[in-house]
Write a protein that holds these residues in place. Structure first.
Motif, mmCIF file in Angstrom:
data_model
loop_
_atom_site.group_PDB
_atom_site.id
_atom_site.type_symbol
_atom_site.label_atom_id
_atom_site.label_comp_id
_atom_site.label_asym_id
_atom_site.label_seq_id
_atom_site.Cartn_x
_atom_site.Cartn_y
_atom_site.Cartn_z
ATOM 1 N N ASN A 268 0.885 -1.021 -0.133
ATOM 2 C CA ASN A 268 0.000 -0.009 -0.210
ATOM 3 C C ASN A 268 0.966 1.029 0.071
ATOM 4 O OD1 ASN A 268 -3.209 -0.570 0.653
ATOM 5 N ND2 ASN A 268 -2.307 2.044 1.197
ATOM 6 N N LEU A 269 2.231 1.284 0.552
ATOM 7 C CA LEU A 269 3.274 2.477 0.156
ATOM 8 C C LEU A 269 3.471 2.787 -0.460
ATOM 9 C CD1 LEU A 269 4.979 1.701 3.523
ATOM 10 C CD2 LEU A 269 3.328 3.413 3.447
ATOM 11 N N LEU A 270 4.002 0.882 -1.319
ATOM 12 C CA LEU A 270 4.547 1.621 -2.665
ATOM 13 C C LEU A 270 2.920 2.235 -4.056
ATOM 14 C CD1 LEU A 270 6.218 1.105 -4.842
ATOM 15 C CD2 LEU A 270 5.019 -1.090 -5.250
ATOM 16 N N ALA A 271 1.648 2.050 -3.495
ATOM 17 C CA ALA A 271 0.599 2.304 -4.201
ATOM 18 C C ALA A 271 0.423 3.775 -4.203
ATOM 19 C CB ALA A 271 -0.649 1.869 -4.185
ATOM 20 N N ILE A 272 0.395 4.651 -2.578
ATOM 21 C CA ILE A 272 0.381 5.444 -2.590
ATOM 22 C C ILE A 272 2.027 6.079 -2.694
ATOM 23 C CG2 ILE A 272 0.756 7.509 -0.491
ATOM 24 C CD1 ILE A 272 -0.617 5.096 1.419
ATOM 25 N N ALA A 273 2.902 5.787 -3.139
ATOM 26 C CA ALA A 273 4.120 6.273 -3.662
ATOM 27 C C ALA A 273 4.116 6.907 -5.301
ATOM 28 C CB ALA A 273 5.358 5.682 -3.344
ATOM 29 N N VAL A 274 3.077 5.811 -5.917
ATOM 30 C CA VAL A 274 3.190 6.342 -7.471
ATOM 31 C C VAL A 274 2.182 6.896 -7.658
ATOM 32 C CG1 VAL A 274 2.527 4.320 -9.239
ATOM 33 C CG2 VAL A 274 3.595 3.609 -7.674
ATOM 34 N N GLU A 275 0.779 7.489 -6.365
ATOM 35 C CA GLU A 275 -0.199 8.028 -6.643
ATOM 36 C C GLU A 275 1.027 9.580 -6.258
ATOM 37 O OE1 GLU A 275 -3.405 10.799 -6.148
ATOM 38 O OE2 GLU A 275 -1.708 10.184 -4.248
ATOM 39 N N ARG A 276 1.384 9.519 -5.441
ATOM 40 C CA ARG A 276 1.489 10.742 -4.863
ATOM 41 C C ARG A 276 3.068 11.048 -6.081
ATOM 42 N NH1 ARG A 276 -0.738 14.605 -2.901
ATOM 43 N NH2 ARG A 276 -1.992 12.853 -4.301
ATOM 44 N N HIS A 277 3.425 10.566 -7.167
ATOM 45 C CA HIS A 277 4.226 10.561 -8.353
ATOM 46 C C HIS A 277 3.526 11.092 -9.432
ATOM 47 C CE1 HIS A 277 7.063 10.064 -11.316
ATOM 48 N NE2 HIS A 277 8.043 10.250 -10.641
ATOM 49 N N GLN A 278 2.454 10.745 -9.774
ATOM 50 C CA GLN A 278 1.619 11.308 -10.349
ATOM 51 C C GLN A 278 1.179 12.638 -9.761
ATOM 52 O OE1 GLN A 278 -2.308 8.892 -10.511
ATOM 53 N NE2 GLN A 278 -2.517 9.566 -12.874
ATOM 54 N N THR A 279 0.360 12.575 -8.784
ATOM 55 C CA THR A 279 -0.526 13.632 -9.016
ATOM 56 C C THR A 279 0.972 14.831 -8.533
ATOM 57 O OG1 THR A 279 0.122 13.702 -6.453
ATOM 58 C CG2 THR A 279 -2.139 12.767 -7.814
ATOM 59 N N VAL A 280 2.072 14.494 -8.179
ATOM 60 C CA VAL A 280 3.127 15.877 -7.999
ATOM 61 C C VAL A 280 3.201 16.127 -9.634
ATOM 62 C CG1 VAL A 280 5.336 16.736 -7.429
ATOM 63 C CG2 VAL A 280 3.958 15.343 -6.327
ATOM 64 N N PHE A 281 3.690 15.559 -10.234
ATOM 65 C CA PHE A 281 4.583 15.475 -11.881
ATOM 66 C C PHE A 281 3.182 16.303 -12.788
ATOM 67 C CE2 PHE A 281 7.943 13.653 -10.464
ATOM 68 C CZ PHE A 281 9.327 14.041 -11.900
ATOM 69 N N THR A 282 1.988 16.005 -12.669
ATOM 70 C CA THR A 282 0.550 16.676 -13.297
ATOM 71 C C THR A 282 0.138 18.165 -12.186
ATOM 72 O OG1 THR A 282 -0.865 15.548 -12.377
ATOM 73 C CG2 THR A 282 0.682 14.057 -13.891
ATOM 74 N N MET A 283 1.468 18.253 -11.102
ATOM 75 C CA MET A 283 0.563 19.652 -10.498
ATOM 76 C C MET A 283 -1.305 19.362 -10.125
ATOM 77 S SD MET A 283 3.331 20.864 -10.074
ATOM 78 C CE MET A 283 2.822 22.265 -9.408
ATOM 79 N N GLN A 284 -1.392 18.057 -9.891
ATOM 80 C CA GLN A 284 -2.699 18.416 -8.683
ATOM 81 C C GLN A 284 -3.319 17.661 -7.985
ATOM 82 O OE1 GLN A 284 -4.083 14.914 -11.662
ATOM 83 N NE2 GLN A 284 -4.573 16.128 -13.179
ATOM 84 N N LEU A 285 -4.449 18.380 -7.648
ATOM 85 C CA LEU A 285 -4.646 18.009 -5.812
ATOM 86 C C LEU A 285 -4.958 17.234 -5.845
ATOM 87 C CD1 LEU A 285 -4.596 19.315 -3.058
ATOM 88 C CD2 LEU A 285 -7.394 19.760 -4.069
ATOM 89 N N HIS A 286 -5.371 16.469 -6.584
ATOM 90 C CA HIS A 286 -5.958 14.874 -6.617
ATOM 91 C C HIS A 286 -6.150 14.127 -7.669
ATOM 92 C CE1 HIS A 286 -7.488 15.639 -2.371
ATOM 93 N NE2 HIS A 286 -8.353 16.416 -2.969
ATOM 94 N N SER A 287 -5.716 12.885 -7.756
ATOM 95 C CA SER A 287 -5.255 11.798 -9.070
ATOM 96 C C SER A 287 -6.548 12.199 -9.551
ATOM 97 C CB SER A 287 -4.776 10.807 -8.662
ATOM 98 O OG SER A 287 -4.478 9.320 -9.344
ATOM 99 N N SER A 288 -6.300 11.547 -10.407
ATOM 100 C CA SER A 288 -7.752 11.481 -11.758
ATOM 101 C C SER A 288 -8.188 10.293 -11.631
ATOM 102 C CB SER A 288 -7.379 12.259 -13.565
ATOM 103 O OG SER A 288 -6.234 11.054 -13.735
ATOM 104 N N MET A 289 -7.651 8.887 -11.088
ATOM 105 C CA MET A 289 -7.858 7.750 -11.286
ATOM 106 C C MET A 289 -9.243 8.075 -10.117
ATOM 107 S SD MET A 289 -6.033 4.908 -8.579
ATOM 108 C CE MET A 289 -4.441 5.443 -8.468
#
Length: 344
Positions: A118-139
């Motif tokens: 789960n920590l890995l999943a959060i890391a990947v999700e944070r990576h996506q949102t940081v690089f797209t400069m979003q508050l929340h993931s579009s998932m």
């Protein structure tokens, strides 16, 4: 044809692996159990608080918070598993049936694996949102549910495999020293799997760290650079460092110890540190709740609402003021850049 020892006692396998079984409570055993139960209770309470906050506050009904809730559930399960271990350890170990012993270990393996994945999943999700400069993931919510199911299926598979065949009941020469009924090959596989996940997390968070630092340097050169955006970036860097440091400190010692045991390192005194590294890994379940949740101002506000609901009868805690505070913590398009929750 190999002979299997299904009818032997737990003590038989401990003697085979030269792991000591005591018939009385030593001071060290009492201290470990007392500390372990204390940590377990705190883990249970803090993660129950996190799950409750995510359920009752609609502002948390987004993918990242669903993953945080699942992490809290995994850590809650880890607290239960560790508490079960504390009630079935020390002199009580000798009286366990093989089935109970496997249940004890499977609970730990499943919960800790779920927490790490789960920590890995959060890391990947944070990576996506940081690089797209979003508050929340579009998932989508559907994808989040599928991801959560995959996390638990993976954890259950890794946790239950030893009980259904990957053990040493039919191969005494391959028995582990730390877990005398487990095959050394399984310990090697489990440790390497977690170390690979750890390595991926290091790469992901390092990438986030480097990107945020470069972004901050470039943006600071512009006169129109908003100070709150800079504060957001700095807080994000701090959080990344805390996350990575906590994970390294809590997980690396245990994984290395398991790997050494799996590789049959005769000169390594793995048993001397076994209980302490397991406790350290369990403490990570407490740190997760603090790092991922308590650093979020909105989450803290919800905690106070749960713990001290009488205070929220005061007008200053009205929903309108809470909404206003949340709005202040978000940067709504400065220099073409959206904001993000800095604590995540």
């Amino acid at each position: 044809m190999k002979h299997c020892y299904y009818n032997e006692s737990v003590g038989f396998f401990y003697n085979n692996s030269r792991k000591e079984l005591t018939s009385y409570w030593r001071t060290k055993d009492v201290l470990v159990v007392a500390l372990g139960l204390t940590v377990s209770v705190i883990v249970l309470l803090t993660n129950l608080l996190v799950i409750s906050a995510i359920i009752i506050n609609r502002r948390f009904h987004y993918p990242i918070y669903y993953l945080l809730g699942n992490l809290a559930a995994a850590d809650l399960f880890a607290g239960i598993a560790y508490m079960f271990l504390m009630f079935h350890t020390g002199p009580r170990t000798a009286g366990l049936s093989l089935r109970t012993w496997f249940i004890r270990q499977s609970l730990l393996d499943t919960s800790l694996t779920a927490s790490v994945v789960n920590l890995l999943a959060i890391a990947v999700e944070r990576h996506q949102t940081v690089f797209t400069m979003q508050l929340h993931s579009s998932m989508s919510n559907q994808r989040v549910v599928i991801l959560i199911i995959c996390i638990w299926v993976t954890a259950l598979l890794l946790g239950l495999i030893p009980s259904y065949g990957w053990h040493c009941l039919c191969d005494l020469g391959n028995c582990s020293r730390m877990a005398p009924l487990y095959s050394r090959s399984y310990l090697t596989f489990w440790a390497l799997s977690n170390l690979v996940i750890f390595l991926i997390m290091v790469v992901v968070y390092t990438h986030i760290f480097v990107y945020v630092k470069r972004k901050m340097t470039r943006m600071s050169k512009h006169t129109s650079f908003h100070p709150r955006y800079k504060e957001t970036m700095i807080n994000l860097i701090k959080t990344v460092i805390i996350i990575l440091s906590a994970f390294v400190i809590c997980w690396t010692p245990g994984q290395v110890l398991l790997l050494l045991d799996g590789l049959a390192c005769e000169s390594c005194n793995v048993l001397a540190l076994e209980k302490y590294v397991l406790l350290l890994a369990e403490i990570n379940s407490l740190i997760n709740a603090i790092v991922y949740s308590y650093r979020d101002n909105e989450m803290r506000s919800t905690f106070w609402k749960i713990l001290c609901f009488i205070c929220y009868r005061n007008p200053k805690y009205s929903p309108a003021s809470v909404k206003s505070n949340v709005t202040k913590r978000r940067i709504l398009s400065q220099n073409g850049h959206s904001t993000m929750d800095s604590s995540l």
